[in-house]
Design an enzyme around this catalytic site. Structure first.
Site, mmCIF file in Angstrom:
data_model
loop_
_atom_site.group_PDB
_atom_site.id
_atom_site.type_symbol
_atom_site.label_atom_id
_atom_site.label_comp_id
_atom_site.label_asym_id
_atom_site.label_seq_id
_atom_site.Cartn_x
_atom_site.Cartn_y
_atom_site.Cartn_z
ATOM 1 N N TYR A 171 -14.255 -12.177 0.089
ATOM 2 C CA TYR A 171 -15.014 -11.529 -0.212
ATOM 3 C C TYR A 171 -16.337 -11.784 -1.214
ATOM 4 C CZ TYR A 171 -11.661 -7.551 0.982
ATOM 5 O OH TYR A 171 -11.128 -6.968 1.490
ATOM 6 N N ASP A 191 -6.541 -3.315 -7.326
ATOM 7 C CA ASP A 191 -7.322 -3.708 -6.284
ATOM 8 C C ASP A 191 -7.267 -4.578 -6.802
ATOM 9 O OD1 ASP A 191 -8.056 -3.006 -3.192
ATOM 10 O OD2 ASP A 191 -9.802 -4.277 -4.331
ATOM 11 N N ARG A 215 0.743 -1.061 0.546
ATOM 12 C CA ARG A 215 -0.345 -0.054 0.041
ATOM 13 C C ARG A 215 0.900 1.010 0.008
ATOM 14 N NH1 ARG A 215 -4.934 -0.236 1.571
ATOM 15 N NH2 ARG A 215 -6.685 -2.605 0.956
ATOM 16 N N ARG A 222 -3.502 6.746 0.654
ATOM 17 C CA ARG A 222 -3.827 8.346 1.186
ATOM 18 C C ARG A 222 -3.587 8.924 1.826
ATOM 19 N NH1 ARG A 222 -10.277 5.679 2.262
ATOM 20 N NH2 ARG A 222 -7.929 3.829 2.277
ATOM 21 N N ARG A 267 -6.464 10.967 -6.732
ATOM 22 C CA ARG A 267 -7.868 10.588 -6.022
ATOM 23 C C ARG A 267 -8.979 11.114 -6.832
ATOM 24 N NH1 ARG A 267 -11.483 8.406 -6.408
ATOM 25 N NH2 ARG A 267 -12.604 6.864 -4.335
HETATM 26 O O1 CP3 Z 1 -0.109 -1.501 -2.150
HETATM 27 C C1 CP3 Z 1 0.227 -0.669 -3.220
HETATM 28 O O2 CP3 Z 1 0.227 0.656 -3.352
HETATM 29 C C2 CP3 Z 1 -1.035 -1.142 -4.609
HETATM 30 C C3 CP3 Z 1 -1.915 -1.419 -4.908
HETATM 31 C C4 CP3 Z 1 -3.156 -1.458 -3.963
HETATM 32 C C5 CP3 Z 1 -4.471 -1.428 -3.134
HETATM 33 N N1 CP3 Z 1 -5.514 -2.313 -2.820
HETATM 34 C C6 CP3 Z 1 -5.251 -0.438 -2.540
HETATM 35 C C7 CP3 Z 1 -6.355 0.586 -2.370
HETATM 36 C C8 CP3 Z 1 -2.785 -2.983 -3.404
HETATM 37 C C9 CP3 Z 1 -2.120 -4.088 -3.391
HETATM 38 C C10 CP3 Z 1 -4.304 -3.778 -2.555
HETATM 39 C C11 CP3 Z 1 -4.833 -4.817 -2.471
HETATM 40 C C12 CP3 Z 1 -5.614 -4.857 -1.594
HETATM 41 N N2 CP3 Z 1 -7.027 -4.739 -1.506
HETATM 42 C C13 CP3 Z 1 -6.032 -6.090 -0.668
HETATM 43 C C14 CP3 Z 1 -4.879 -7.086 0.413
HETATM 44 C C15 CP3 Z 1 -3.381 -6.373 1.198
HETATM 45 C C16 CP3 Z 1 -4.617 -5.756 2.443
HETATM 46 O O3 CP3 Z 1 -3.963 -4.468 2.626
HETATM 47 O O4 CP3 Z 1 -4.541 -6.577 3.480
HETATM 48 C C17 CP3 Z 1 -7.293 -6.200 0.477
HETATM 49 C C18 CP3 Z 1 -7.491 -7.161 0.838
HETATM 50 C C19 CP3 Z 1 -7.984 -4.906 -0.399
HETATM 51 C C20 CP3 Z 1 -9.642 -4.891 -0.513
HETATM 52 C C21 CP3 Z 1 -9.695 -3.621 0.027
HETATM 53 N N3 CP3 Z 1 -9.484 -2.711 -0.663
HETATM 54 C C22 CP3 Z 1 -9.779 -3.160 1.022
HETATM 55 C C23 CP3 Z 1 -9.957 -3.849 2.557
HETATM 56 C C24 CP3 Z 1 -9.575 -1.668 0.999
HETATM 57 C C25 CP3 Z 1 -9.560 -0.661 1.870
HETATM 58 C C26 CP3 Z 1 -11.379 0.488 1.658
HETATM 59 C C27 CP3 Z 1 -10.937 1.786 2.163
HETATM 60 O O5 CP3 Z 1 -11.599 2.934 2.431
HETATM 61 O O6 CP3 Z 1 -10.199 2.165 3.170
HETATM 62 C C28 CP3 Z 1 -9.176 -0.905 -0.179
HETATM 63 C C29 CP3 Z 1 -9.024 0.081 -1.434
HETATM 64 C C30 CP3 Z 1 -7.704 0.402 -1.974
HETATM 65 N N4 CP3 Z 1 -7.322 0.043 -2.264
HETATM 66 C C31 CP3 Z 1 -7.284 1.704 -1.181
HETATM 67 C C32 CP3 Z 1 -6.369 1.620 -2.044
HETATM 68 C C33 CP3 Z 1 -4.653 3.013 -2.383
HETATM 69 C C34 CP3 Z 1 -7.872 2.718 -0.784
HETATM 70 C C35 CP3 Z 1 -9.454 3.493 -1.621
HETATM 71 C C36 CP3 Z 1 -9.200 5.358 -1.338
HETATM 72 O O7 CP3 Z 1 -8.258 5.398 -1.907
HETATM 73 O O8 CP3 Z 1 -10.331 5.739 -1.806
#
Ligand code: CP3
Length: 337
Positions: A145, A74, A24, A28, A37
């Protein structure tokens, strides 16, 4: 082909310092991420906007100087390609809707995720300083999921489904294993230098359930990728201390672990490359503590261990950019002697 530090570390070639990237790393906690974003209303449109996704992917290279770029996307995007309605709600996380029967899912066409492969090609074209990491969710994490319809505290629906409807569970896992295999194959063909499989939710399972219901599919996925490509495969699994002796037996090149294992001991038990392990919570502490905990981990890595610095889980939105930068600099300044 450039002789990237990350790939040298994975081959266990001699290196002068450990490579570093962070799960990640584009998110944000960065003002520049929040600015980009804001250009798209919903998160999935943002992921599909190739220009923006390329720019976001490159932010950590430009602002932190990390040793690898993980493409911005994602894990849930291939599920959308199966006909599942995927939404990201502000402050609530992902929400998924579908009919609930396997027959309601479309046959996977990897071309539906063509924008992801295009992001990889474009990130490679934009720079050749560091390698590009592709990724996917592991079959079990994706299945959870689908079955929970979003985030869950205890994964009760997933577990009950797994125990009581074993036939359907196995069918769905088989299908998702094939989806992830096709999806990652296309990412490798587009130029990914390494791929990482994220199994974020297997940690909620007991060990025997992990062994019976998760491990066979992950093993098969990694084996099929390794039969076809030389590209390194990394497996991130939380609940590392419970499962690591099982995961050691897979064909994964890199074991990406949380903070439940002692890396200095683990290095004695495996020839595999280790990645990760710093508690992300360290980043909420003061600067001296961030430095101290990072150096403590680096010093604990035995010589000759293939090691890639990372956290034990991802960065969080409320973390302080300057401390993340300090962390990366601390790793980059540490010399292996
Ligand atoms: O690592 C990186 O920088 C690459 C991008 C990346 C994202 N998600 C961007 C993202 C990666 C590798 C992921 C993987 C991901 N997504 C996982 C596995 C890793 C982990 O953290 O366990 C999982 C379980 C997800 C599912 C997911 N997507 C969740 C739980 C969330 C968060 C929801 C929230 O609002 O906090 C997301 C959304 C997400 N994916 C965001 C980002 C930057 C935030 C959304 C936003 O910017 O509005």
């Amino acid at each position: 082909m450039k002789n990237y530090l990350l790939l040298r570390a994975i081959r266990k070639d001699p290196i002068e310092r450990f490579p570093v990237w962070l799960m990640r790393q584009a998110g944000r906690y960065m003002r520049e991420y929040r600015d980009l974003r804001a250009r798209e209303e919903d998160f999935l449109s943002f992921c599909k906007n190739v220009d923006l996704a390329v720019e976001v992917s490159l932010l950590p290279l430009r602002l932190l100087g990390v040793d690898a770029v993980i493409i911005f996307s994602d894990i849930l995007v291939p599920l959308e390609a199966l006909g599942v309605k995927v939404e990201f709600l502000e402050g609530e996380g992902p929400r998924l809707e579908w009919g609930g029967r396997i027959s309601d899912l479309k046959k996977y066409d990897p071309q539906e995720n063509a924008y992801v492969y295009e992001i990889i090609r474009r990130v490679k074209k934009a720079q050749d300083e560091v390698p590009v990491i592709g990724f996917a969710g592991a079959p079990f994490t994706l299945l959870s999921y689908l079955i929970e319809g979003g985030a869950s505290r205890d994964f009760r629906k997933t577990k009950v489904f797994m125990w009581e409807r074993e036939f359907d569970f196995n069918r769905l896992m088989e299908m998702l294993t094939d989806v992830v295999y096709q999806y990652l194959s296309r990412q490798i063909e587009a130029g990914a230098d390494m791929v990482q499989v994220f199994d974020s939710w297997a940690l909620h399972l007991g060990r025997s359930d992990y062994e019976e219901f998760v491990l066979p599919y992950v093993s098969e996925l990694i084996e099929k990728l390794k039969e076809r490509f030389d590209t390194p495969v990394s497996y991130f699994f939380r609940g590392s201390s419970s499962f690591i002796d099982l995961v050691r037996e897979t064909k994964a090149d890199v074991l990406s672990v949380d903070w439940s294992v002692d890396l200095s001991l683990e290095a004695l038990r495996t020839d595999k490359v280790l990645q990760g392990n710093l508690e992300p919570t360290v980043l909420y502490a003061k600067e001296d503590t961030v430095k101290f905990k990072t150096l403590e981990l680096l010093r604990s890595i035995p010589r000759k261990t293939g090691y890639v610095f990372n956290l034990g889980h991802g960065l969080a939105p409320d973390m302080d950019f300057d401390k993340v930068k300090l962390l990366v600099e601390t790793v980059k300044n540490y010399r292996i002697n």
